[in-house]
Design an enzyme around this catalytic site. Structure first.
Site, short mmCIF file in Angstrom:
data_model
loop_
_atom_site.label_atom_id
_atom_site.label_comp_id
_atom_site.label_asym_id
_atom_site.label_seq_id
_atom_site.Cartn_x
_atom_site.Cartn_y
_atom_site.Cartn_z
N LYS A 22 197.06 35.61 88.01
CA LYS A 22 197.56 34.25 87.42
C LYS A 22 198.33 34.56 86.18
CE LYS A 22 194.58 31.82 84.42
NZ LYS A 22 195.15 31.59 83.32
N ASN A 23 197.53 35.53 85.22
CA ASN A 23 198.44 35.48 84.19
C ASN A 23 199.72 36.26 84.17
OD1 ASN A 23 196.61 34.04 82.75
ND2 ASN A 23 195.36 35.53 81.83
N CYS A 116 193.47 25.65 78.53
CA CYS A 116 192.15 25.54 78.32
C CYS A 116 191.79 25.23 76.94
CB CYS A 116 191.47 26.96 78.77
SG CYS A 116 191.04 27.13 80.47
N ARG A 121 195.15 27.06 69.56
CA ARG A 121 195.99 27.82 70.40
C ARG A 121 197.46 27.67 69.81
NH1 ARG A 121 194.40 28.39 76.60
NH2 ARG A 121 195.69 30.03 76.24
N ASP A 304 188.74 37.37 78.57
CA ASP A 304 188.63 36.58 79.67
C ASP A 304 187.36 36.76 80.76
OD1 ASP A 304 190.88 34.89 78.84
OD2 ASP A 304 192.17 36.19 80.39
N ARG A 397 192.10 26.11 88.69
CA ARG A 397 193.49 26.46 88.12
C ARG A 397 193.53 28.17 88.21
NH1 ARG A 397 193.30 25.79 82.17
NH2 ARG A 397 195.13 27.39 82.72
C1 EPZ Z 1 196.84 34.69 77.05
O1 EPZ Z 1 196.92 33.47 76.44
C2 EPZ Z 1 196.08 34.57 78.61
N1 EPZ Z 1 196.88 33.17 79.12
C3 EPZ Z 1 194.64 33.97 78.06
O2 EPZ Z 1 193.79 33.73 79.19
C4 EPZ Z 1 194.10 35.05 77.45
O3 EPZ Z 1 192.83 34.95 77.07
C5 EPZ Z 1 194.83 35.54 76.10
O4 EPZ Z 1 196.15 35.89 76.77
C6 EPZ Z 1 194.32 36.95 75.56
O5 EPZ Z 1 194.31 37.77 76.37
C7 EPZ Z 1 197.79 33.39 79.76
O6 EPZ Z 1 198.32 34.27 79.97
C8 EPZ Z 1 198.41 32.37 80.46
P1 EPZ Z 1 197.62 35.03 72.99
P2 EPZ Z 1 197.79 33.60 75.23
O7 EPZ Z 1 198.78 34.71 72.53
O8 EPZ Z 1 199.15 34.08 75.63
C9 EPZ Z 1 196.67 33.99 68.47
C10 EPZ Z 1 192.58 32.54 80.93
O9 EPZ Z 1 191.24 32.31 80.87
N2 EPZ Z 1 198.01 33.47 68.48
O10 EPZ Z 1 197.51 36.57 73.48
O11 EPZ Z 1 198.03 32.00 74.85
C11 EPZ Z 1 195.80 33.17 69.21
O12 EPZ Z 1 195.28 32.18 68.24
C12 EPZ Z 1 193.44 32.37 79.43
O13 EPZ Z 1 193.20 33.27 81.83
C13 EPZ Z 1 198.67 33.16 67.17
O14 EPZ Z 1 198.11 33.02 66.13
O15 EPZ Z 1 197.06 34.35 74.15
C14 EPZ Z 1 194.59 34.44 69.66
O16 EPZ Z 1 193.72 34.37 68.54
C15 EPZ Z 1 192.81 31.77 78.52
N3 EPZ Z 1 200.14 32.65 67.17
C16 EPZ Z 1 195.61 35.33 69.71
O17 EPZ Z 1 196.87 35.42 69.04
C17 EPZ Z 1 200.76 32.53 68.42
O18 EPZ Z 1 201.86 32.14 68.29
C18 EPZ Z 1 195.94 35.98 71.17
O19 EPZ Z 1 196.68 35.05 71.82
C19 EPZ Z 1 200.01 33.05 69.51
C20 EPZ Z 1 198.85 33.60 69.62
#
Ligand code: EPZ
Length: 419
Positions: A22-23, A116, A121, A304, A397
C-alpha cells in the site's frame, strides 16, 4: 458503514498470498502523471486507497485500465486540475500529487490530505522542502496552492526521516534544475521502490534506501514500468495472525529482508516459524516469552505493526511493553482489546503494558484506524464466538481481499454493509 463479522477460535491453515505494498502504490500512482504517454504498474493491490487515487487521476484526465493487478495509465491528455477535498481527504497519500504536479507543471492547487486518525500529522517538512526548491505556498482554509517560476536543486536536511517528505521531495526535485541532496532521508523499502520507478521514467537518483539521496533534476521523463514490492505490513499482520491461530499456515511472497525487526521480536518471543525463501510457515504456540518493543524508523520495528503485535502479546507469560515513538495517538485499539478481555494498561501516551497470558472473548468493537482494525481482526480470529468490528472501511483501505484471504485459510469471516 461496513462491518467485519468473524466467528473466531478456528485454526488458520493453508496458504495465503501477500499483495503489493500500500505505502508504495500510493506514491507510484501519482508519479505515473510524470510520464508523457503511458505507464504500467504491476502487482497493484485492489484496496480503497488505490481506487481513491485512481479517481483523482481520472479527474486529471488520465485514461485507466486496471485488470488482474496490472494498472495501465494513459497520461497523454493530462490536465492539471484542482483536486477537491471530497477526493484529497480520503487518504493521506494524496499529498504525493503535490510533489508530482509541482515537478511537472510547477503549479498545484488542491485541498489538504486526510488519512488515519493517529494524532497530529504535520506536513511542514514537505512544504519547507518545496519552498527551498523555489516554490511559493499559499494556504486558504483547507486549500493549498504551490507555485514556482523555477525549481532549483538544493540541500534539504530533514528534521526527522519522514517517509512522506522524503518521497515527495525526491519527486519534486526531479523537476528542478541542478542537484538536490536530501539528508536524513527515510530508508523504508518503499522509498527504493519509488526511486526505481522515477529512475525508470528517466530520473537520475542515487542513494535511495540510505540516509542521503541525490537527485540530478530537470528530468526528461519518458514512459515506464514498475512492479510494486510485497507489502511488509500486510506480511507482518498475517504472520502475527499465524502466531496466534496458525496451524502450518504458509504466507507466500514476503520479502524477509524487509521484516528483520519483526523476526527479532518473534525469535525473542520463542515463536514457531520456518522461513523458506520468500515463504514463511508458522504454527501457533499456547504461550510466548514476554518482550519489550519500541517502534522506530526503518530498519527498526515499524509503528504500523505495533497494533497487530499487541493482540499477540496477550499470549505472553508475563508482562510485555510497547513504546510508540512515531505517532502521538496510536492506542485506538487498546480499549477494544481490553473489552475483548485483554489485560492492558496505558502507562503514558506512548507506552502500554500487556499482562498475559489472557484469552480473547467475542464482543462488538470498532476500528479507530487501519492498523487498530488489523489488531482487532487478529484478536477476533482467536476469540471463540462472533466478534463484530464496526467502521471496517478503515481496514479495507489497506488490506487487499482480507475477507477472501482469511476465508481461504479457514477463517469464518464476512463483510457486511450496514446503515
Ligand atoms: C508513512 O506515513 C505511512 N503512510 C504510515 O503508514 C507510517 O506509519 C509512517 O510512514 C511511518 O512509517 C504512508 O506511507 C502513506 P512520516 P507518513 O512522514 O509518511 C513527523 C499505515 O498505517 N513528521 O514518516 O505520513 C510525523 O509527525 C500508515 O499504513 C513531521 O513532523 O509518516 C511523525 O512523527 C499510517 N513533519 C514522523 O515524522 C512532516 O512534515 C514520521 O512521519 C512529516 C512528518
Amino acid at each position: 458503514m461496513k462491518q467485519i463479522v468473524i466467528e473466531g477460535g478456528i485454526p488458520l491453515t493453508g496458504e495465503i498470498q501477500i499483495s503489493g505494498a500500500k505505502n508504495s502504490v500510493v506514491a507510484l500512482i501519482p508519479i505515473a502523471l510524470l510520464s508523457p504517454h503511458n505507464v504500467t504498474i504491476n502487482n497493484v493491490p485492489d484496496i480503497s486507497d488505490t481506487s481513491s487515487l485512481l479517481e483523482m487521476l481520472k479527474l486529471l484526465n488520465c485514461h485507466i485500465n486496471y485488470e488482474n493487478e496490472t494498472l495501465s495509465i494513459d497520461t497523454s491528455n493530462v490536465k492539471n486540475t484542482f483536486i477537491p477535498g471530497t477526493l484529497s481527504k480520503r487518504l493521506r497519500a494524496s499529498y504525493y500529487l503535490m510533489g508530482t504536479l509541482l515537478a511537472k507543471y510547477h503549479y498545484v492547487e488542491m485541498c489538504i490530505p486526510g488519512g488515519c486518525n493517529i494524532g497530529l500529522r504535520p506536513i511542514d517538512l514537505h512544504l519547507d522542502g518545496f519552498k527551498s526548491l523555489g516554490a511559493t505556498i499559499t494556504t486558504t482554509e483547507d486549500k493549498i496552492c504551490l507555485k514556482a517560476d523555477n525549481l532549483i536543486g538544493t540541500d534539504i536536511h530533514l528534521r526527522v526521516p519522514s517517509v512522506g517528505a522524503t518521497i515527495n521531495l525526491m519527486i519534486a526535485a526531479t523537476g528542478a534544475t541542478g542537484t538536490t541532496h536530501i539528508y536524513n532521508a527515510a530508508k523504508e523499502p518503499e522509498i527504493s521502490n519509488i526511486a526505481d520507478f522515477l529512475i525508470n521514467l528517466g530520473a537520475n537518483i542515487t542513494g535511495a534506501g540510505t540516509d542521503t539521496i541525490t537527485i540530478n533534476g530537470a528530468t526528461n521523463y519518458h514512459d515506464g514500468e514498475i512492479t510494486v514490492i510485497p507489502d511488509r505490513i500486510e506480511s507482518g499482520t498475517y504472520i502475527l495472525a499465524g502466531a496466534l491461530m496458525g496451524e502450518n499456515l504458509t504466507i507466500f511472497g514476503i520479502n524477509p529482508d524487509n521484516l528483520t525487526s519483526l523476526f527479532e521480536v518473534l525469535n525473542n518471543m520463542g515463536a514457531n516459524y520456518q522461513l523458506n525463501g520468500n515463504n514463511l510457515t508458522i504454527t501457533k504456540k499456547d504461550t510466548y516469552h514476554p518482550v519489550n518493543v519500541t517502534t522506530t524508523y526503518y530498519p527498526g520495528f515499524p509503528t504500523d505493526l505495533a497494533q497487530p503485535l499487541s493482540a499477540v502479546l496477550t499470549k505472553c507469560n508475563g508482562t510485555s511493553t510497547i513504546t510508540e515513538t512515531i505517532w502521538e495517538n496510536r492506542l485506538g485499539h487498546v480499549p477494544y482489546l481490553v473489552k475483548m478481555h485483554a489485560n492492558i494498561s496505558i502507562d503514558s501516551k506512548e507506552k502500554i503494558s500487556i499482562y498475559g497470558p489472557t484469552t480473547f472473548l467475542n464482543k462488538e468493537v470498532e476500528a479507530s484506524d487501519l492498523r487498530a482494525g488489523a489488531s482487532l481482526v487478529i484478536a477476533a480470529l482467536a476469540a471463540p464466538g462472533i466478534t463484530t468490528i464496526n467502521a471496517a472501511e478503515h481496514i479495507l483501505r489497506g488490506y487487499e481481499n482480507i475477507v477472501e484471504k482469511l476465508s481461504g485459510i479457514g477463517a469464518k469471516i464476512e463483510v457486511k454493509e450496514i446503515e
